[in-house]
Scaffold this active site. Structure first.
Site, PDB file in Angstrom:
ATOM      1  N   GLU A   1      14.093  63.209  -2.665  1.00  0.00           N
ATOM      2  CA  GLU A   1      12.917  62.742  -1.907  1.00  0.00           C
ATOM      3  C   GLU A   1      12.851  61.219  -1.943  1.00  0.00           C
ATOM      4  O   GLU A   1      12.559  60.544  -0.955  1.00  0.00           O
ATOM      5  CB  GLU A   1      11.633  63.333  -2.490  1.00  0.00           C
TER       6      GLU A   1
ATOM      7  N   HIS B   1      16.353  60.655  -6.984  1.00  0.00           N
ATOM      8  CA  HIS B   1      16.022  62.005  -6.524  1.00  0.00           C
ATOM      9  C   HIS B   1      16.146  62.089  -5.012  1.00  0.00           C
ATOM     10  O   HIS B   1      16.084  61.079  -4.313  1.00  0.00           O
ATOM     11  CB  HIS B   1      14.603  62.372  -6.971  1.00  0.00           C
TER      12      HIS B   1
ATOM     13  N   CYS C   1       8.423  61.760  -7.762  1.00  0.00           N
ATOM     14  CA  CYS C   1       8.403  61.753  -6.298  1.00  0.00           C
ATOM     15  C   CYS C   1       7.022  62.075  -5.739  1.00  0.00           C
ATOM     16  O   CYS C   1       6.670  61.591  -4.655  1.00  0.00           O
ATOM     17  CB  CYS C   1       9.431  62.747  -5.768  1.00  0.00           C
TER      18      CYS C   1
ATOM     19  N   CYS D   1       8.932  66.429  -7.955  1.00  0.00           N
ATOM     20  CA  CYS D   1       8.616  66.277  -9.374  1.00  0.00           C
ATOM     21  C   CYS D   1       7.339  65.475  -9.576  1.00  0.00           C
ATOM     22  O   CYS D   1       6.990  64.621  -8.775  1.00  0.00           O
ATOM     23  CB  CYS D   1       9.768  65.572 -10.093  1.00  0.00           C
TER      24      CYS D   1
HETATM   25  N1  LIG Z   1      12.410  67.658  -6.688  1.00  0.00           N
HETATM   26  C1  LIG Z   1      13.474  67.132  -7.359  1.00  0.00           C
HETATM   27  N2  LIG Z   1      14.393  66.392  -6.679  1.00  0.00           N
HETATM   28  C2  LIG Z   1      15.510  65.916  -7.295  1.00  0.00           C
HETATM   29  O1  LIG Z   1      16.335  65.255  -6.647  1.00  0.00           O
HETATM   30  C3  LIG Z   1      15.704  66.179  -8.700  1.00  0.00           C
HETATM   31  N3  LIG Z   1      16.853  65.744  -9.349  1.00  0.00           N
HETATM   32  C4  LIG Z   1      14.705  66.906  -9.375  1.00  0.00           C
HETATM   33  N4  LIG Z   1      14.819  67.106 -10.724  1.00  0.00           N
HETATM   34  C5  LIG Z   1      13.596  67.379 -11.500  1.00  0.00           C
HETATM   35  C6  LIG Z   1      13.885  67.313 -13.002  1.00  0.00           C
HETATM   36  O2  LIG Z   1      12.662  67.577 -13.677  1.00  0.00           O
HETATM   37  C7  LIG Z   1      14.402  65.915 -13.418  1.00  0.00           C
HETATM   38  O3  LIG Z   1      15.665  65.694 -12.855  1.00  0.00           O
HETATM   39  C8  LIG Z   1      14.515  65.881 -14.957  1.00  0.00           C
HETATM   40  O4  LIG Z   1      13.207  65.804 -15.486  1.00  0.00           O
HETATM   41  C9  LIG Z   1      15.301  64.665 -15.439  1.00  0.00           C
HETATM   42  O5  LIG Z   1      14.663  63.488 -15.000  1.00  0.00           O
HETATM   43  P1  LIG Z   1      15.556  62.440 -14.133  1.00  0.00           P
HETATM   44  O6  LIG Z   1      15.990  63.187 -12.905  1.00  0.00           O
HETATM   45  O7  LIG Z   1      16.712  62.050 -15.011  1.00  0.00           O
HETATM   46  O8  LIG Z   1      14.620  61.303 -13.802  1.00  0.00           O
HETATM   47  N5  LIG Z   1      13.605  67.390  -8.707  1.00  0.00           N
HETATM   48 ZN   LIG Z   2      11.599  63.700  -7.957  1.00  0.00          ZN
END
Ligand SMILES: Nc1nc(=O)c(N)c(NC[C@H](O)[C@H](O)[C@H](O)COP(=O)(O)O)[nH]1
Ligand SMILES: [Zn+2]
Length: 190
Positions: free
Chosen positions: A59, A57, A105, A95
């Site tokens: 963050e 992600h 995060c 998240c």
């Molecule tokens: N704040 C935040 N920064 C990120 O860089 C990102 N990709 C998400 N995304 C949140 C979303 O809820 C999750 O991407 C899904 O729940 C899938 O989970 P994974 O990412 O595969 O661990 N949220």
């Molecule tokens: Zn996150």
């Protein structure tokens, strides 16, 4: 100030644009800023979704890069000292649950504050609430407050942020879309 927050959210949005579109996550950008000198804030680190190896992600990438840039300082709680007065800007609310099961995060942000309640990430500023595509009813803000991390939601760029975040998602016809065949036959301007 509000203007500074929007400026750094815009910087985070430019980071998000670097993220490869995928239907299984959002394209997010993150900027770590030090307000040690309030009049001259300094960018400490940046990150975007999938920047670092693996299912990472934005963050997570910004924090990991900060840690890796200071290898002998014993981890983020020691690197992000209280003097740095760190604000984490992220285009999307951090998240607190990930469908992959990876560490959320919000947990990574709270972990930077071990020991020194004035240290670590002191504030989170985000530009959009997490859409309910993957997880619903995010507990992130409650968890941050309970851990003593300030947060602020600045919606000024929300539409742009969500458009970038969901670039890789299939474009469903929005239910409200006007379908030409349903237009009045008169053709007169509505
Ligand atoms: N704040 C935040 N920064 C990120 O860089 C990102 N990709 C998400 N995304 C949140 C979303 O809820 C999750 O991407 C899904 O729940 C899938 O989970 P994974 O990412 O595969 O661990 N949220
Ligand atoms: Zn996150």
């Amino acid at each position: 100030s509000h203007g500074q927050h929007v400026e750094y959210l815009r910087h985070a949005l430019s980071e998000a644009q670097k993220s490869p579109p995928k239907p299984t996550n959002f394209r997010v950008g993150c900027v770590l800023v030090s307000y040690r000198k309030p009049q001259e804030p300094q960018i400490l680190s940046t990150g975007y979704t999938l920047e670092l190896e693996g299912n990472t992600h934005a963050e997570q990438c910004a924090l990991t890069k900060m840690d890796e840039a200071h290898p002998r300082e014993g981890g983020l709680p020691n690197i992000l000292t209280q003097g740095l007065k760190v604000t984490l800007y992220t285009t999307l609310e951090p998240c607190s649950k990930r469908l992959s099961g990876n560490t959320p995060c919000v947990q990574r942000i709270i972990d930077t504050r071990q020991g020194d309640p004035e240290g670590g990430v002191r504030k989170v500023v985000f530009g959009a609430k997490e859409p309910n595509t993957f997880v619903q009813d995010s507990q992130s803000c409650r968890l941050l407050t309970e851990a003593g991390v300030e947060w602020e939601y600045i919606p000024d760029l929300e539409q742009e942020i969500l458009a970038v975040a969901m670039e890789g998602h299939d474009k469903k016809e929005s239910s409200g879309a006007i379908n030409p065949s349903t237009e009045s036959s008169s053709g007169a301007p509505a």
